[in-house]
Design an enzyme around this catalytic site. Structure first.
Site, PDB file in Angstrom:
ATOM      1  N   SER A 109      -9.269  -2.425   1.521  1.00  0.00           N
ATOM      2  CA  SER A 109      -8.702  -3.673   1.008  1.00  0.00           C
ATOM      3  C   SER A 109      -7.434  -3.411   0.212  1.00  0.00           C
ATOM      4  O   SER A 109      -6.655  -4.326  -0.022  1.00  0.00           O
ATOM      5  CB  SER A 109      -9.689  -4.328   0.046  1.00  0.00           C
ATOM      6  OG  SER A 109     -10.925  -4.516   0.648  1.00  0.00           O
ATOM      7  N   GLU A 142      -5.829  -8.335   9.099  1.00  0.00           N
ATOM      8  CA  GLU A 142      -4.545  -7.876   8.560  1.00  0.00           C
ATOM      9  C   GLU A 142      -4.327  -6.460   9.105  1.00  0.00           C
ATOM     10  O   GLU A 142      -5.137  -5.570   8.860  1.00  0.00           O
ATOM     11  CB  GLU A 142      -4.667  -7.847   7.017  1.00  0.00           C
ATOM     12  CG  GLU A 142      -3.432  -8.240   6.264  1.00  0.00           C
ATOM     13  CD  GLU A 142      -3.684  -8.265   4.734  1.00  0.00           C
ATOM     14  OE1 GLU A 142      -4.718  -7.781   4.236  1.00  0.00           O
ATOM     15  OE2 GLU A 142      -2.795  -8.782   4.041  1.00  0.00           O
ATOM     16  N   ASN A 180      -4.995  -9.194  -0.650  1.00  0.00           N
ATOM     17  CA  ASN A 180      -5.570  -8.889  -1.963  1.00  0.00           C
ATOM     18  C   ASN A 180      -4.553  -8.882  -3.085  1.00  0.00           C
ATOM     19  O   ASN A 180      -4.913  -9.044  -4.247  1.00  0.00           O
ATOM     20  CB  ASN A 180      -6.366  -7.592  -1.912  1.00  0.00           C
ATOM     21  CG  ASN A 180      -7.717  -7.859  -1.288  1.00  0.00           C
ATOM     22  OD1 ASN A 180      -8.419  -8.773  -1.712  1.00  0.00           O
ATOM     23  ND2 ASN A 180      -8.060  -7.131  -0.250  1.00  0.00           N
TER      24      ASN A 180
HETATM   25  P1  NAI Z   1     -20.583  -2.010   0.726  1.00  0.00           P
HETATM   26  O1  NAI Z   1     -20.847  -1.383  -0.595  1.00  0.00           O
HETATM   27  O2  NAI Z   1     -21.352  -3.209   1.132  1.00  0.00           O
HETATM   28  O3  NAI Z   1     -20.778  -0.906   1.887  1.00  0.00           O
HETATM   29  C1  NAI Z   1     -20.234   0.378   1.830  1.00  0.00           C
HETATM   30  C2  NAI Z   1     -21.127   1.303   2.631  1.00  0.00           C
HETATM   31  O4  NAI Z   1     -20.507   2.600   2.708  1.00  0.00           O
HETATM   32  C3  NAI Z   1     -22.513   1.517   2.003  1.00  0.00           C
HETATM   33  O5  NAI Z   1     -23.513   1.132   2.922  1.00  0.00           O
HETATM   34  C4  NAI Z   1     -22.543   3.011   1.720  1.00  0.00           C
HETATM   35  O6  NAI Z   1     -23.840   3.591   1.866  1.00  0.00           O
HETATM   36  C5  NAI Z   1     -21.568   3.526   2.771  1.00  0.00           C
HETATM   37  N1  NAI Z   1     -21.118   4.870   2.486  1.00  0.00           N
HETATM   38  C6  NAI Z   1     -20.789   5.422   1.296  1.00  0.00           C
HETATM   39  N2  NAI Z   1     -20.464   6.727   1.462  1.00  0.00           N
HETATM   40  C7  NAI Z   1     -20.572   6.992   2.777  1.00  0.00           C
HETATM   41  C8  NAI Z   1     -20.379   8.166   3.564  1.00  0.00           C
HETATM   42  N3  NAI Z   1     -20.002   9.306   3.019  1.00  0.00           N
HETATM   43  N4  NAI Z   1     -20.596   8.071   4.907  1.00  0.00           N
HETATM   44  C9  NAI Z   1     -20.992   6.919   5.462  1.00  0.00           C
HETATM   45  N5  NAI Z   1     -21.185   5.780   4.766  1.00  0.00           N
HETATM   46  C10 NAI Z   1     -20.987   5.822   3.440  1.00  0.00           C
HETATM   47  O7  NAI Z   1     -19.006  -2.275   0.764  1.00  0.00           O
HETATM   48  P2  NAI Z   1     -18.194  -3.313   1.695  1.00  0.00           P
HETATM   49  O8  NAI Z   1     -18.046  -4.587   0.968  1.00  0.00           O
HETATM   50  O9  NAI Z   1     -18.765  -3.312   3.059  1.00  0.00           O
HETATM   51  O10 NAI Z   1     -16.760  -2.621   1.701  1.00  0.00           O
HETATM   52  C11 NAI Z   1     -16.448  -1.561   2.585  1.00  0.00           C
HETATM   53  C12 NAI Z   1     -14.929  -1.480   2.741  1.00  0.00           C
HETATM   54  O11 NAI Z   1     -14.449  -2.738   3.239  1.00  0.00           O
HETATM   55  C13 NAI Z   1     -14.185  -1.220   1.437  1.00  0.00           C
HETATM   56  O12 NAI Z   1     -13.067  -0.421   1.722  1.00  0.00           O
HETATM   57  C14 NAI Z   1     -13.772  -2.620   1.002  1.00  0.00           C
HETATM   58  O13 NAI Z   1     -12.649  -2.626   0.176  1.00  0.00           O
HETATM   59  C15 NAI Z   1     -13.459  -3.251   2.359  1.00  0.00           C
HETATM   60  N6  NAI Z   1     -13.520  -4.711   2.437  1.00  0.00           N
HETATM   61  C16 NAI Z   1     -14.510  -5.424   1.782  1.00  0.00           C
HETATM   62  C17 NAI Z   1     -14.542  -6.806   1.882  1.00  0.00           C
HETATM   63  C18 NAI Z   1     -15.615  -7.600   1.213  1.00  0.00           C
HETATM   64  O14 NAI Z   1     -15.499  -8.843   1.173  1.00  0.00           O
HETATM   65  N7  NAI Z   1     -16.674  -6.998   0.702  1.00  0.00           N
HETATM   66  C19 NAI Z   1     -13.543  -7.541   2.684  1.00  0.00           C
HETATM   67  C20 NAI Z   1     -12.611  -6.696   3.395  1.00  0.00           C
HETATM   68  C21 NAI Z   1     -12.593  -5.331   3.235  1.00  0.00           C
END
Ligand code: NAI
Length: 273
Positions: A109, A142, A180
């Site tokens: 993000s 994006e 963002n």
């Molecule tokens: P989340 O916390 O729901 O999921 C992240 C996942 O990454 C977790 O399941 C975790 O176990 C996993 N993870 C951590 N270390 C890992 C590794 N070494 N290998 C494999 N998996 C691993 O976070 P979310 O919200 O899904 O965000 C993920 C990405 O997407 C971030 O970069 C965030 O900035 C971006 N993003 C989030 C949005 C949102 O609305 N939440 C919208 C657009 C982008």
């Protein structure tokens, strides 16, 4: 096409679902089988809704397209999408472990694409593919070019995005890109208005919904995104720009420290059942 999605959280599971809905073979990877099973449950629940609305015939047929493995290299794919935590150390670890010369996209993000490209084998094949939450519903992607991203890689990702029924917008590699940069400044101001007791959480959200025609108020939206994610993004923007307009408010920090991360934990600015 074969696609590997790394990270089965809010975004990764949704991105995997989008590709499976479009008939691609998806490998979804995360650190544990429990997390992967939770991801599967989220996808299943979302697909059930699509079925109720008559948009798909069979939940199982779509789910069958998604395999799960804690090994990120378990499938040789044509495209890898990284959707792990918004932390440089975590992303560095994951990106440097991908053993493939295929295009690698990050769903970051706020972190610089040019910076992250240092951790992959082919920086010209590295790009930002920023989906929005929830990926199966939101139509924007994006597309963020890093300094080394090639025209060919950009063209390919634009084409893939369109083939998924999404609208890609190309943006340059600036902190927070467009989405963002604008959104975080607004969420921060709303949280500070809440801290200063300008109005209640409901009051602030209602003003923004009814007065500005936003579908969700900023505090409600912060809970929906995940307060830890909002906090991480603000920290990246604050560090990268040095601008006070992105400095994470203390209320946000304290909610995160207390494990009140919004909808996903049942409490943030609001309580959820
Ligand atoms: P989340 O916390 O729901 O999921 C992240 C996942 O990454 C977790 O399941 C975790 O176990 C996993 N993870 C951590 N270390 C890992 C590794 N070494 N290998 C494999 N998996 C691993 O976070 P979310 O919200 O899904 O965000 C993920 C990405 O997407 C971030 O970069 C965030 O900035 C971006 N993003 C989030 C949005 C949102 O609305 N939440 C919208 C657009 C982008």
């Amino acid at each position: 096409m074969r696609v590997t999605v790394i990270g089965a959280g809010t975004m990764g599971s949704g991105i995997a679902e989008v590709f499976a809905l479009n008939n691609h073979e998806v490998l979804l990877s995360d650190v544990s089988n429990d997390i992967l099973n939770n991801g599967r449950k989220k996808i299943e629940a979302s697909l059930e809704k699509f079925k109720e609305k008559g948009r798909i015939k069979s939940v199982e047929d779509v789910l069958e397209k998604i395999s799960m493995n804690t090994d990120i290299n378990a499938q040789e794919s044509d495209l890898y999408i990284e959707a792990v935590l918004e932390r440089i150390d975590v992303k560095r670890d994951v990106l440097s472990r991908i053993r493939s010369d295929a295009i690698i996209a990050t769903n970051t993000s706020s972190i610089s694409i040019t910076y992250l490209s240092k951790f992959v084998r082919n920086p010209e094949k590295f790009i930002g593919m920023h989906f929005f939450n929830p990926p199966p519903i939101m139509s924007l992607i994006e597309i963020v070019r890093g300094n080394s991203t090639s025209d060919e890689t950009t063209k390919k990702i634009v084409e893939i995005s369109r083939s998924l029924g999404k609208t890609p917008v190309e943006v340059n590699d600036f902190p927070g890109f467009v989405s963002n940069r604008v959104l975080m400044a607004m969420l921060r101001e709303a949280i500070i208005a809440y801290e200063e007791n300008v109005a209640s959480a409901e009051g602030i959200d209602t003003v923004m919904k009814l007065g500005m025609n936003h579908p969700m108020g900023p505090l409600e939206l912060s809970d929906f995104i995940g307060l830890d994610v909002v906090y991480d993004i603000m920290n990246v923007l604050y560090n990268d720009t040095g601008s006070e307009r992105f400095k994470p408010p203390i209320t946000l920090r304290n909610l995160v420290y207390a494990g009140k991360l919004g909808r996903k934990t049942g409490e943030g600015f609001y309580k959820y059942k």
